[in-house]
Design a protein around this motif. Sequence first.
Motif, short mmCIF file in Angstrom:
data_model
loop_
_atom_site.label_atom_id
_atom_site.label_comp_id
_atom_site.label_asym_id
_atom_site.label_seq_id
_atom_site.Cartn_x
_atom_site.Cartn_y
_atom_site.Cartn_z
N LEU A 1 0.84 -1.20 0.00
CA LEU A 1 0.00 0.00 0.00
C LEU A 1 0.87 1.24 0.00
O LEU A 1 0.59 2.21 -0.72
CB LEU A 1 -0.92 -0.01 1.22
N ASN A 2 1.93 1.21 0.77
CA ASN A 2 2.84 2.35 0.86
C ASN A 2 3.53 2.61 -0.47
O ASN A 2 3.79 3.75 -0.83
CB ASN A 2 3.89 2.09 1.95
N GLU A 3 3.82 1.54 -1.20
CA GLU A 3 4.50 1.66 -2.49
C GLU A 3 3.51 1.77 -3.66
O GLU A 3 3.92 1.74 -4.82
CB GLU A 3 5.41 0.44 -2.70
N ILE B 1 -5.82 1.29 7.99
CA ILE B 1 -6.13 0.68 6.70
C ILE B 1 -7.57 0.24 6.72
O ILE B 1 -7.98 -0.55 7.59
CB ILE B 1 -5.21 -0.53 6.42
N THR B 2 -8.37 0.73 5.80
CA THR B 2 -9.79 0.40 5.77
C THR B 2 -10.03 -0.85 4.93
O THR B 2 -9.53 -0.98 3.82
CB THR B 2 -10.62 1.56 5.20
N LYS C 1 -16.00 1.52 -3.14
CA LYS C 1 -15.09 2.04 -4.17
C LYS C 1 -13.78 2.56 -3.57
O LYS C 1 -12.74 2.49 -4.21
CB LYS C 1 -15.78 3.17 -4.95
N SER C 2 -13.85 3.09 -2.36
CA SER C 2 -12.70 3.85 -1.85
C SER C 2 -11.89 3.16 -0.75
O SER C 2 -10.80 3.62 -0.42
CB SER C 2 -13.18 5.21 -1.31
N CYS C 3 -12.38 2.06 -0.17
CA CYS C 3 -11.63 1.43 0.92
C CYS C 3 -10.29 0.89 0.41
O CYS C 3 -10.11 0.63 -0.78
CB CYS C 3 -12.45 0.31 1.57
N ASP C 4 -9.34 0.72 1.32
CA ASP C 4 -8.00 0.29 0.94
C ASP C 4 -7.99 -1.15 0.44
O ASP C 4 -7.22 -1.49 -0.46
CB ASP C 4 -7.04 0.43 2.12
N TYR D 1 -0.41 1.63 11.24
CA TYR D 1 0.05 2.10 9.93
C TYR D 1 -0.41 3.53 9.67
O TYR D 1 -1.56 3.89 9.94
CB TYR D 1 -0.49 1.19 8.83
N THR D 2 0.48 4.35 9.14
CA THR D 2 0.14 5.71 8.72
C THR D 2 0.51 5.86 7.25
O THR D 2 1.64 5.59 6.85
CB THR D 2 0.91 6.76 9.54
#
Length: 239
Positions: free
Chosen positions: A76-78, A121-122, A155-158, A112-113
Motif C-alpha cells: 500500500l505504501n508503495e 487501513i480500511t 469504491k474507496s476502501c483500501d 500504519y500511517t
Amino acid sequence: MYCDHIMQEDQQLAAAAKENARKERMHRLQDHFNLYSIIPPRLKKAGFDNYKPANESQEKALNDCRRYAENFPKNLNEENDIGLLLHGMYGLGKSHLAVAIAKRVIELGSTYTKPDGTEGITVIFINLPELVTKIKATWRKDSDISESKILDMLKSCDLLIIDELGGAMNKQDEQGQSWLNDMLFQITDARQGRNTIYTSNPDPDELQQHVSKKIYERIFANIHILEFTGKSYRLNGTF
C-alpha cells in the motif's frame, strides 16, 4: 538514580499512551469493517490459525494469503496494487482465508500511517448475494444508510473483498442481472489501482459467462490467481 526513575516512568507512560492509541485506532477500523461488511455467521471466527489445509493447493493458498496480508502495508505504501482471485468448488476455505486476510490487515493497519498522514487501513468484506439484499434495503424510506454511501465505501476502501463472485448473477432475472452488472462495473472501474480480492466457485474462464466483458477485464487487470482443489470441508462436517 532519581532522574533514571523518572525517565523510566516517562518511557512507560509514553509506551502506554502509544498502545492505547493503537487500540483506539484498531477499534475504529473494526467498527468501520463491521458497519459496511457482510460476513456469513459461519465465518465470524475464521483466521489463518484455524484453517486446516487438506492438500498442496490449500497449503499454497494459505501461505500465499498469509504473505499477502503481511505485505499489505508495504504494498500500500508503495502503491503496488495486487488483486487476488481465490477460486474452486464450494467448501474448500476460500472465504475463510479471505476473512483471515481482512482481520490481519486490519490488525496491521492499527499501527500504519499512510504517506498523506491518514492513519489505519480500511477493509470491507462483502458477500455478493447478501450485498444485493443490503443495497435493496437502502431503498426503503426508513433506511439509515443510502445506496450511494455504501457504494462510495466499496469504491474507496483500501482493501475490498468480494465473496461469491458470479454466483449472485444466477439468482437474478434479466433485469436484476443488468442492475447487478452495472453496480459491479461501477465498483470494479473505481477500484482500478486499488487492492481487491475475489472468491469464486467458477474458474477464470467460466467467470466470463457470469460477468460482463468490461467487468472481467477490470478484475483481471492485475491479479494473482489461487486455485483450490479437494473435497468440501462442509461435506466432511469439519469446517
